[in-house]
Design a protein around this motif. Sequence first.
Motif, mmCIF file in Angstrom:
data_model
loop_
_atom_site.group_PDB
_atom_site.id
_atom_site.type_symbol
_atom_site.label_atom_id
_atom_site.label_comp_id
_atom_site.label_asym_id
_atom_site.label_seq_id
_atom_site.Cartn_x
_atom_site.Cartn_y
_atom_site.Cartn_z
ATOM 1 N N GLY A 19 8.625 7.229 0.241
ATOM 2 C CA GLY A 19 8.390 5.751 0.659
ATOM 3 C C GLY A 19 6.741 5.550 0.085
ATOM 4 O O GLY A 19 6.399 4.529 -0.538
ATOM 5 N N LEU A 20 6.109 6.637 0.293
ATOM 6 C CA LEU A 20 4.498 6.292 -0.060
ATOM 7 C C LEU A 20 4.487 6.291 -1.800
ATOM 8 O O LEU A 20 4.028 5.650 -2.217
ATOM 9 N N TYR A 21 5.476 7.254 -2.379
ATOM 10 C CA TYR A 21 5.382 7.149 -3.772
ATOM 11 C C TYR A 21 5.853 5.993 -4.495
ATOM 12 O O TYR A 21 5.425 5.392 -5.296
ATOM 13 N N THR A 22 6.678 5.192 -3.674
ATOM 14 C CA THR A 22 7.660 4.102 -4.062
ATOM 15 C C THR A 22 6.640 3.003 -4.035
ATOM 16 O O THR A 22 6.342 1.966 -4.843
ATOM 17 N N LEU A 23 5.903 2.704 -2.862
ATOM 18 C CA LEU A 23 4.892 1.968 -2.652
ATOM 19 C C LEU A 23 3.456 2.139 -3.517
ATOM 20 O O LEU A 23 3.327 1.030 -4.379
ATOM 21 N N GLY A 24 3.205 3.130 -3.862
ATOM 22 C CA GLY A 24 1.928 3.386 -4.644
ATOM 23 C C GLY A 24 2.409 2.891 -6.322
ATOM 24 O O GLY A 24 1.843 2.841 -7.022
ATOM 25 N N MET A 108 9.193 -3.731 6.539
ATOM 26 C CA MET A 108 10.248 -3.442 7.000
ATOM 27 C C MET A 108 10.794 -1.955 6.813
ATOM 28 O O MET A 108 11.531 -1.417 7.728
ATOM 29 N N PRO A 109 10.678 -1.450 5.489
ATOM 30 C CA PRO A 109 10.843 -0.009 5.274
ATOM 31 C C PRO A 109 10.329 1.150 6.232
ATOM 32 O O PRO A 109 9.312 0.689 6.750
ATOM 33 N N PRO A 110 10.691 2.172 6.404
ATOM 34 C CA PRO A 110 10.175 3.201 7.383
ATOM 35 C C PRO A 110 9.059 3.882 6.804
ATOM 36 O O PRO A 110 8.680 4.915 6.487
ATOM 37 N N LEU A 111 7.976 2.972 6.830
ATOM 38 C CA LEU A 111 6.415 3.570 6.428
ATOM 39 C C LEU A 111 5.599 3.253 7.581
ATOM 40 O O LEU A 111 5.459 2.289 8.116
ATOM 41 N N GLY A 119 -0.435 4.071 0.208
ATOM 42 C CA GLY A 119 0.553 3.494 -0.932
ATOM 43 C C GLY A 119 -0.290 2.337 -1.693
ATOM 44 O O GLY A 119 -0.606 2.136 -2.756
ATOM 45 N N TYR A 120 -1.019 1.455 -0.689
ATOM 46 C CA TYR A 120 -1.848 0.271 -1.517
ATOM 47 C C TYR A 120 -3.204 0.915 -2.173
ATOM 48 O O TYR A 120 -3.561 0.541 -3.344
ATOM 49 N N LEU A 121 -3.748 1.835 -1.473
ATOM 50 C CA LEU A 121 -4.983 2.532 -2.124
ATOM 51 C C LEU A 121 -4.654 3.297 -3.408
ATOM 52 O O LEU A 121 -5.639 3.343 -4.388
ATOM 53 N N ALA A 122 -3.411 3.561 -3.648
ATOM 54 C CA ALA A 122 -3.013 4.485 -4.835
ATOM 55 C C ALA A 122 -3.173 3.494 -6.066
ATOM 56 O O ALA A 122 -3.827 3.833 -6.940
#
Length: 267
Positions: A19-24, A108-111, A119-122
């Motif tokens: 999830g972190l990778y996807t958001l980043g 909504m995703p399990p983040l 993720g935003y900071l990436a």
Amino acid sequence: MENFVDQDVHRFGRFNWMGLYTLGKREVLRFLAVWTQTLLAPLVTAGLFLVIFNIAVGPGRPDVMGVPFLTFLAPGIMMMTVIQNAFANTSSSMVISKVQGNIVDTLMPPLSPLEILLGYLAGAVARGALIALCVGLALALVLGITPEHPLVAAVFVLLGGAFMGALGLFAGVFANKFDQMAAITNFIVTPLAFLSGTFYSVEALPPVLYRVTHANPVFYLIDGLRFGMIGVSDSSPLLGLAICTGATAAVCLVVWQMLRTGYRLKA
């Protein structure tokens, strides 16, 4: 209810790397899709600053801290460009999502709140680092400026992107409209960037402004990058590293709390 609490606690024990990778990745692709605005335009702006100051000041300007004025100015312009764009990356992403009503796609995703923050900071750090690389290459080709301490320069660029990315996320969560975002940019971010030793040595300031400038974390970001690029600085790079790290951690903690409670995000 007991099972829900146990699962929630257990969830914080596991990191959602996918999830972190996807958001980043989403945040990075978002600014790469309009690279002429997010990468090329800041590079042109930085070049215009250097050209205008060179023309306005002229070759007769005395050295600053033992180096030519344009050489002294270049790292400040680089950091100013990095932090402005890191701020713009997170703040615009968050505000646009809120205004368009699709912030739910992120919530909504399990983040966890920490994963959303990272993720935003990436995206902000990636954009800042790419801009710094582009400006650095231009400085090397045009002015012959190469980093005296490359590792120090890289650390302060990353810190600058993280600090202003977190501040941009704070502003994006707080603002519900574009005019509120513009007010934060005009009255907080711009003064922080311009009144920070970008265009001058703080040793030339009167005592009151000298103390005010030393309370500004952006001053230490610029001063640290200046040391990394040309080997001179107004303050200790170690002190600057400590202050910038502490300021970044403090802003991230505030934003994490905002995300955790759903402040201005959840109806």
